[in-house]
Design an enzyme around this catalytic site. Structure first.
Site, PDB file in Angstrom:
ATOM      1  N   LYS A   1       2.211  -8.348  -6.309  1.00 37.02           N
ATOM      2  CA  LYS A   1       3.263  -9.014  -5.534  1.00 37.02           C
ATOM      3  C   LYS A   1       3.060 -10.521  -5.698  1.00 37.02           C
ATOM      4  CE  LYS A   1       5.292  -8.930  -0.875  1.00 37.02           C
ATOM      5  NZ  LYS A   1       5.111  -8.444   0.533  1.00 37.02           N
TER       6      LYS A   1
ATOM      7  N   GLU B   1       0.832  -1.209   0.000  1.00 36.55           N
ATOM      8  CA  GLU B   1       0.000   0.000   0.000  1.00 36.55           C
ATOM      9  C   GLU B   1       0.867   1.261   0.000  1.00 36.55           C
ATOM     10  OE1 GLU B   1      -2.564  -3.106   2.180  1.00 36.55           O
ATOM     11  OE2 GLU B   1      -0.428  -2.663   1.864  1.00 36.55           O
TER      12      GLU B   1
END
Length: 300
Positions: A110, A82
């Protein structure tokens, strides 16, 4: 702005699959060993000025965007993806894509996230808006019903999507500067706005106000029903022939400086300094006199 004259639209440039090795994660081994991250960005900006002129300077350079994203993946480290997404959005909006990119979508993948189960990907998507930009516009008229032109122009600008009026200077009557002999006196003022539009989109709004007043561009510095110039756009500078910012003659024009200074005495013109000494040196200062009271003007 009315439905008949929508604001300049934003277009979309997407750069996807930007890969780099990063060390982001809450686990020690993630920071020590690192892993590959993949980022997609969606850039919202108005591309028409670039497309019409085939000019790279009027759009975002996506090679520079890709390089900036690559740098941010390799920077840090951050505990959270984030945070990585926020850093990418901030850099593009405030630096690499400023001021043309007005909104950005960032998707960070990811693929090797250690979640303890077999998964194909972990990704986060955010969207962020560019901060509003303060800008100064100058208005002038010496044809037709001058007071009506200024009053209607202010209403037109105030109603435009993405434009909010912050302050307005007083209306001054001024002698013509340059252009053919025999012109009538101008009514001039300056206004400050806060805008979420890019600079070329703000210019388009200004031109629509002129078009609404039936402005005709037949003679340089000739008489006109309405002139709306973009004088400044935040601290951004441009030498583009269509939109030179700051306006190349604003520093020597009392009819621009005087109403601006009256509303914002402490203001500065980027690249030229405080308004007061500029106004004192302006050759046309002697031709200024108070103009009529027009609703909406002189509100600081």
């Amino acid at each position: 702005m009315s439905a008949a004259t929508p604001p300049p639209g934003t277009d979309l440039i997407e750069v996807t699959g930007i890969r780099a090795w990063g060390h982001h994660g809450v686990l020690p081994q993630e920071k020590d060993l690192g892993q590959q991250f993949v980022v997609d960005v969606a850039l919202h900006l108005w591309t028409a000025p670039a497309g019409r002129a085939d000019a790279l300077t009027r759009t975002v350079n996506y090679a520079e965007v890709a390089a900036a994203v690559h740098d941010e993946i390799e920077a840090g480290p951050h505990d959270l993806v984030e945070t990585l997404a926020e850093q990418i959005a901030r850099r593009i909006l405030e630096d690499t894509g400023h001021p043309l990119v007005r909104r950005i979508g960032v998707r960070v993948h990811k693929p090797a996230a250690p979640v303890g189960l077999p998964v194909g990907d972990v990704a986060i998507t955010i969207e962020r808006e560019a901060a509003p930009v303060p800008a100064v516009l100058a208005l002038g008229t010496n044809l037709g019903d001058r007071e009506a032109h200024l009053e209607r122009a202010l209403a037109h600008l105030a109603a435009a999507d993405g434009v909010a009026i912050d302050w307005t200077g007083p209306v001054l009557e001024t002698a013509p500067v340059g252009g053919p002999d025999g012109q009538g006196a101008f009514l001039n003022s300056a206004i400050g706005v806060s805008t979420t539009l890019g600079p070329f989109a703000l210019l388009e709004v200004a031109r629509r106000a002129e078009h609404d007043a039936r402005r005709e561009r037949r003679l340089r510095w000739g008489p006109r029903t309405l002139d709306v110039d973009v004088i400044t756009y935040g601290d951004w500078t441009s030498e583009d022939p269509e939109l030179t910012i700051p306006h190349p003659r604003a520093h020597e024009r009392a009819f621009v400086l005087a109403p601006w200074h009256a509303a914002r005495p402490g203001a500065e013109l980027p690249g030229h300094g405080p308004l007061a000494p500029l106004l004192a040196r302006a050759a046309d200062r002697a031709g200024l006199r108070p103009g009529p009271a027009i609703e909406g003007y002189g509100i600081s």
